[in-house]
Design an enzyme around this catalytic site. Sequence first.
Site, mmCIF file in Angstrom:
data_model
loop_
_atom_site.group_PDB
_atom_site.id
_atom_site.type_symbol
_atom_site.label_atom_id
_atom_site.label_comp_id
_atom_site.label_asym_id
_atom_site.label_seq_id
_atom_site.Cartn_x
_atom_site.Cartn_y
_atom_site.Cartn_z
ATOM 1 C CG HIS A 83 -0.561 0.379 2.479
ATOM 2 N ND1 HIS A 83 -0.251 -0.519 3.470
ATOM 3 C CD2 HIS A 83 -0.351 1.598 3.020
ATOM 4 C CE1 HIS A 83 0.133 0.139 4.551
ATOM 5 N NE2 HIS A 83 0.085 1.424 4.316
ATOM 6 C CG ASP A 136 0.035 -3.888 2.728
ATOM 7 O OD1 ASP A 136 0.486 -3.405 1.667
ATOM 8 O OD2 ASP A 136 -0.344 -3.208 3.696
ATOM 9 C CD GLN A 230 -2.507 5.764 10.154
ATOM 10 O OE1 GLN A 230 -2.271 5.326 9.036
ATOM 11 N NE2 GLN A 230 -3.272 5.133 11.022
ATOM 12 N N GLY A 231 2.409 6.297 9.003
ATOM 13 C CA GLY A 231 3.789 6.670 8.677
ATOM 14 C C GLY A 231 4.788 5.561 8.963
ATOM 15 C CG ASP A 232 5.273 3.792 12.539
ATOM 16 O OD1 ASP A 232 6.316 4.461 12.425
ATOM 17 O OD2 ASP A 232 4.524 3.859 13.533
ATOM 18 C CB SER A 233 2.710 1.688 6.252
ATOM 19 O OG SER A 233 1.467 1.456 6.812
HETATM 20 N N1 ARG Z 1 -1.411 2.051 7.335
HETATM 21 C C1 ARG Z 1 -0.510 2.721 8.222
HETATM 22 C C2 ARG Z 1 0.643 3.347 7.477
HETATM 23 O O1 ARG Z 1 0.628 3.385 6.280
HETATM 24 C C3 ARG Z 1 -0.013 1.830 9.286
HETATM 25 C C4 ARG Z 1 -1.018 1.658 10.299
HETATM 26 C C5 ARG Z 1 -0.588 0.707 11.331
HETATM 27 N N2 ARG Z 1 -1.519 0.845 12.371
HETATM 28 C C6 ARG Z 1 -1.438 0.217 13.517
HETATM 29 N N3 ARG Z 1 -2.325 0.490 14.429
HETATM 30 N N4 ARG Z 1 -0.492 -0.654 13.758
HETATM 31 O O2 ARG Z 1 1.496 3.950 8.070
#
Ligand code: ARG
Length: 276
Positions: A83, A136, A230-233
């Site tokens: 993603h 993913d 968010q931002g860790d993905s």
């Molecule tokens: N989709 C998020 C990203 O792109 C990561 C979210 C992870 N969330 C969590 N609760 N572990 O950064």
Amino acid sequence: MRRPFARTLFRAPVLLAAAVLLPLASPAPSAADSIVIGGRSVRVADSPWMVALSSRDRFGGTRSGQFCGGVVVGRSTVMTAAHCLSPEVLGAAVRAVGDLKVIAGRDDLRTESGAEIPVRRTWVNPDYDPETNSGDVAVITLKAPLPERYVIPMAGAGDSAYAAGTDAAVYGWGDTTGAGDYQNTLRAADVQVLGDSACEAAYPGNSEGRFLARTMLCAGKPQGGRDACQGDSGGPLVAHGRLIGLVSWGSGCGRPGTPGVYARVSEAMRVMPKPV
Ligand code: ARG
């Protein structure tokens, strides 16, 4: 609700601007225990496999253009989340992002330390399902190799690192509060691998999302408070010194009862191109 990453990310500049204009009005985190990614500062020298994905064109230059994490699994091979390379996140097709780079060896995104490596090619898992986030996984091949000591081993199927209760750590420069507080320096949160039945119970397939054990694993703390956000993905979940997961999704961040969900690396290994 499961938050689409892009929406949150694109809201970030607004939040950051508001925080600059109204420093005294920026809300405090709801409680100290709600700080996600667990409040541990780490050094990239101790975790050299941790890299940032960057595009200053798409995300601006203040934090080196960082928009996702990644992990070095071969001298020229970086794994990340599918993603992260989606048009939804990039606002354009990945091939149209001419300044996509991998940043290695940089703790503080406000600096120019470490190296920025251009991308030779990208591979996005053809089985990635944006609806469920299943599969993913994406692979970035670098134009120049990193030193061998940057490479982290991947945990294959049956590795003891996947056992429920295993201590693990997730790394990233992402949001530490759930309110768009993206970090300048690298952090890690200590979590535990949860069993598939606990993950399925947390995400049975309602509006919060559905956990699919074949392609995902989940990790967290029973009381919440430690998680990716968010931002860790695309960043790594590491246990026993081996890579077991890539930050993928979750319901909120660090909430009790809704652990972080990761792409399962043993499954990714079956479908991805061999690391070089
Ligand atoms: N989709 C998020 C990203 O792109 C990561 C979210 C992870 N969330 C969590 N609760 N572990 O950064």
